[in-house]
Design an enzyme around this catalytic site. Structure first.
Site, PDB file in Angstrom:
ATOM      1  N   ASP A  33      18.299  48.789  -9.476  1.00 47.06           N
ATOM      2  CA  ASP A  33      17.957  47.391  -9.720  1.00 47.06           C
ATOM      3  C   ASP A  33      18.386  46.523  -8.538  1.00 47.06           C
ATOM      4  O   ASP A  33      19.562  46.479  -8.193  1.00 47.06           O
ATOM      5  CB  ASP A  33      18.622  46.896 -11.006  1.00 47.06           C
ATOM      6  CG  ASP A  33      17.977  45.640 -11.564  1.00 47.06           C
ATOM      7  OD1 ASP A  33      17.722  44.705 -10.782  1.00 47.06           O
ATOM      8  OD2 ASP A  33      17.699  45.597 -12.769  1.00 47.06           O
ATOM      9  N   SER A  77      13.531  41.037 -13.128  1.00 46.43           N
ATOM     10  CA  SER A  77      13.530  42.468 -13.437  1.00 46.43           C
ATOM     11  C   SER A  77      12.616  42.845 -14.597  1.00 46.43           C
ATOM     12  O   SER A  77      12.117  43.974 -14.642  1.00 46.43           O
ATOM     13  CB  SER A  77      14.954  42.935 -13.761  1.00 46.43           C
ATOM     14  OG  SER A  77      15.779  42.860 -12.636  1.00 46.43           O
ATOM     15  N   GLU A 302      18.717  54.033 -14.605  1.00 46.23           N
ATOM     16  CA  GLU A 302      18.892  52.787 -13.861  1.00 46.23           C
ATOM     17  C   GLU A 302      20.312  52.614 -13.350  1.00 46.23           C
ATOM     18  O   GLU A 302      21.276  52.711 -14.105  1.00 46.23           O
ATOM     19  CB  GLU A 302      18.561  51.566 -14.732  1.00 46.23           C
ATOM     20  CG  GLU A 302      18.645  50.272 -13.921  1.00 46.23           C
ATOM     21  CD  GLU A 302      18.813  49.006 -14.745  1.00 46.23           C
ATOM     22  OE1 GLU A 302      18.551  47.916 -14.198  1.00 46.23           O
ATOM     23  OE2 GLU A 302      19.220  49.082 -15.919  1.00 46.23           O
ATOM     24  N   ASP A 307      22.311  45.202  -8.739  1.00 44.22           N
ATOM     25  CA  ASP A 307      21.735  43.861  -8.834  1.00 44.22           C
ATOM     26  C   ASP A 307      22.791  42.803  -9.134  1.00 44.22           C
ATOM     27  O   ASP A 307      22.807  41.726  -8.524  1.00 44.22           O
ATOM     28  CB  ASP A 307      20.669  43.875  -9.930  1.00 44.22           C
ATOM     29  CG  ASP A 307      20.071  42.510 -10.210  1.00 44.22           C
ATOM     30  OD1 ASP A 307      19.260  42.042  -9.394  1.00 44.22           O
ATOM     31  OD2 ASP A 307      20.402  41.916 -11.257  1.00 44.22           O
ATOM     32  N   HIS A 311      23.774  39.543  -6.864  1.00 38.55           N
ATOM     33  CA  HIS A 311      23.716  38.160  -7.358  1.00 38.55           C
ATOM     34  C   HIS A 311      25.027  37.427  -7.101  1.00 38.55           C
ATOM     35  O   HIS A 311      25.041  36.216  -6.856  1.00 38.55           O
ATOM     36  CB  HIS A 311      23.424  38.135  -8.854  1.00 38.55           C
ATOM     37  CG  HIS A 311      21.978  38.276  -9.205  1.00 38.55           C
ATOM     38  ND1 HIS A 311      21.009  37.447  -8.699  1.00 38.55           N
ATOM     39  CD2 HIS A 311      21.336  39.152 -10.024  1.00 38.55           C
ATOM     40  CE1 HIS A 311      19.823  37.797  -9.184  1.00 38.55           C
ATOM     41  NE2 HIS A 311      19.990  38.832  -9.983  1.00 38.55           N
ATOM     42  N   ASP A 353      13.182  47.653  -8.356  1.00 38.75           N
ATOM     43  CA  ASP A 353      12.270  46.709  -9.003  1.00 38.75           C
ATOM     44  C   ASP A 353      12.029  45.460  -8.178  1.00 38.75           C
ATOM     45  O   ASP A 353      11.015  44.781  -8.340  1.00 38.75           O
ATOM     46  CB  ASP A 353      12.790  46.334 -10.397  1.00 38.75           C
ATOM     47  CG  ASP A 353      14.255  45.918 -10.399  1.00 38.75           C
ATOM     48  OD1 ASP A 353      14.926  46.045  -9.358  1.00 38.75           O
ATOM     49  OD2 ASP A 353      14.742  45.480 -11.460  1.00 38.75           O
ATOM     50  N   HIS A 354      12.938  45.153  -7.259  1.00 34.46           N
ATOM     51  CA  HIS A 354      12.790  43.972  -6.416  1.00 34.46           C
ATOM     52  C   HIS A 354      13.851  44.002  -5.331  1.00 34.46           C
ATOM     53  O   HIS A 354      14.776  44.811  -5.355  1.00 34.46           O
ATOM     54  CB  HIS A 354      12.938  42.681  -7.242  1.00 34.46           C
ATOM     55  CG  HIS A 354      14.210  42.615  -8.026  1.00 34.46           C
ATOM     56  ND1 HIS A 354      15.431  42.344  -7.454  1.00 34.46           N
ATOM     57  CD2 HIS A 354      14.453  42.810  -9.346  1.00 34.46           C
ATOM     58  CE1 HIS A 354      16.371  42.380  -8.380  1.00 34.46           C
ATOM     59  NE2 HIS A 354      15.813  42.659  -9.543  1.00 34.46           N
ATOM     60  N   HIS A 432      16.846  36.851  -6.372  1.00 37.24           N
ATOM     61  CA  HIS A 432      16.085  37.999  -5.895  1.00 37.24           C
ATOM     62  C   HIS A 432      15.334  37.619  -4.627  1.00 37.24           C
ATOM     63  O   HIS A 432      15.128  36.439  -4.339  1.00 37.24           O
ATOM     64  CB  HIS A 432      15.068  38.450  -6.946  1.00 37.24           C
ATOM     65  CG  HIS A 432      15.692  38.951  -8.200  1.00 37.24           C
ATOM     66  ND1 HIS A 432      14.961  39.252  -9.324  1.00 37.24           N
ATOM     67  CD2 HIS A 432      16.979  39.226  -8.517  1.00 37.24           C
ATOM     68  CE1 HIS A 432      15.758  39.676 -10.278  1.00 37.24           C
ATOM     69  NE2 HIS A 432      17.003  39.660  -9.809  1.00 37.24           N
TER      70      HIS A 432
END
Length: 468
Positions: A33, A77, A302, A307, A311, A353-354, A432
């Protein structure tokens, strides 16, 4: 001799043709992620040096993936993972629903917790099948495991359909076979589920619940799982002891995500980390259970806390969790090859995913620690900004840590576990990024993963690998 060589050549040709036509028995889909290209590169240098390789780097097939959602250049996400799982572009915050679905208010329960509404708006979109549901319909075993809460956006996209990713109590209900709100497309249920966020599955109890967390409807979903034949686990020890001939759900955190890998392996471990398995251990246990099905399986894995660290602009935890994710890829490869040495029947896909806004800064000297202050590649001396202050190689485009006036940074400060990299734009939380991400693949059907692909195309290729 010639006859033997010809026979071997023909056998290989037929095997390749079969794989191309869709003969993958098993698929393991790894999702890091937020694991954008800069995070991959930084993690590689962090662990193995500039000339080293991550385990995912060694997979022979690669592609670039476009990640935009139905309504945003930069996706969240929920729709990005759902695009992989369903082949449908949807709006930000929406999980495995049609493109016209609007992200409605997730609602609040009597205790003020988000997450009880289940697409209550009349005519607000329709559910779209996930690859997990399609695999289940073909008689395969299926699993979804994560280092986040099990009801978080990425795992939720494999087994649920909902208008807002934050409706986590409603998402949890969709996973319980036969219960109120159950997603009947899962037939007799997901065979393996692992993650955190036990509070979404247990009733609120004023005496024992953490804060106001817990189900206001009074349901104990874990008891409901057990009644359907699941082994229910709360710790690593429970997981390791669990039989492989029963369905399994393991929730290793009482109120949130699993600990960051840096904290889970600290001395002493932070929080519940001492009793939590690694992602690699979760992966191999899931494979042990799912492989009991002679028709094969689909497993989603995952690494979700990559992620979260990004952040928070905490690169050290992000890189450490990426390495743990990469270790899980190796564990899966090693285990799969024990029974399928050439991966003729198994497809392994690794992607993200990004992206995020993590970036490399300056012209750092080769061999300089990637988390350290930047040092000039010619002199090896600390590089200075226009005001004469040192800076780190890794920075973020936005986030909370933007000083009003930059000052000198030293190695002891920036190499600490809790150091937050500086950012260009001040925001409450780093966002993101909208850039393409990488995909790696190996095994049955892997040759189809090449070029620049939309994330929805990956779903089509997964189906093709199965022959669906």
């Amino acid at each position: 001799m010639k006859r033997t060589l010809l026979a071997a050549t023909l056998a290989m040709t037929f095997a390749n043709a079969a794989n191309a036509a869709g003969e993958a028995k098993n698929i393991i889909f790894f999702l890091g992620d937020g694991m954008g290209p800069s995070t991959i590169t930084a993690s590689r240098i962090f662990k193995y040096g500039e000339d080293g390789s991550l385990n995912m780097d060694k997979l022979e097939r690669t592609a670039r993936i476009k990640t935009y959602s139905n309504d945003a250049q930069t996706t969240d996400s929920a729709p990005s993972m759902a695009a992989y799982m369903t082949g449908v572009k949807m709006n930000n915050e929406v999980i495995s629903m049609s493109a016209d679905t609007v992200a409605t208010n997730p609602g609040k329960d009597a205790n003020g917790n988000l997450g009880i509404n289940n697409c209550a708006a009349t005519g607000n979109g329709t559910s779209v099948p996930t690859i997990l549901e399609l695999a289940k319909a073909k008689g395969k075993a299926v699993g979804s495991i994560t280092t986040t809460e099990l009801t978080h956006a990425t795992p939720a996209a494999t087994y649920s359909h909902i208008c807002n990713r934050n409706a986590q109590y409603a998402i949890a209900a969709q996973a319980v076979p036969g219960g109120a709100g159950y997603n009947s497309a899962l037939l007799d249920g997901v065979d393996v589920l692992m993650g955190g966020g036990r509070n979404h599955f247990l009733p609120y109890d004023a005496n024992t619940s953490v804060g106001k967390l817990g189900r206001a409807d009074g349901r104990n979903l874990l008891n409901e799982f057990a009644a359907k034949g699941y082994t229910v686990a709360a710790t690593k020890a429970d997981m390791l002891a669990a039989p492989t001939n029963k369905k399994f759900i393991g929730l290793y955190s009482s109120k949130s995500h699993l600990e960051y890998e840096l904290d889970r392996t600290a001395t002493p471990p932070v929080g519940e980390g001492a009793n939590q398995p690694s992602l690699a251990e979760m992966t191999t246990k899931a494979m042990d259970i799912l492989s009991q099905n002679s028709n094969g399986y689909f497993l989603m894995v995952e690494g979700g806390r990559i992620d979260h660290a990004l952040h928070g602009t905490n690169a050290k935890r992000a890189l450490t969790d990426t390495i743990a994710f990469d270790d899980a890829v190796k564990a899966a490869l090693d285990k799969a090859k024990l029974t399928d040495p050439t991966l003729a029947n198994t497809l392994i896909v690794v992607t993200a995913d990004h992206d995020h806004t993590l970036a490399f800064n300056g012209y750092g000297k080769r061999g300089n620690p990637i988390l350290d202050i930047n040092r000039d590649y010619k002199t090896g001396q600390p590089t200075k900004d226009a005001d004469g202050n040192t800076y780190t190689t890794l920075v973020f485009g936005n986030g909370p840590n933007r000083p009003n006036l930059r000052t000198n940074l030293d190695s002891a400060t920036v190499l600490a576990d809790n150091y937050l990299q500086e950012t260009g734009v001040r925001l409450a939380s780093e966002t993101h990024g909208g850039g393409d991400v990488k995909l790696f693949a190996t095994g049955a059907g892997a040759k189809s993963f090449k070029g620049t692909l939309d994330n929805t195309k990956v779903f089509t290729l997964l189906k093709s690998a199965y022959g669906f």
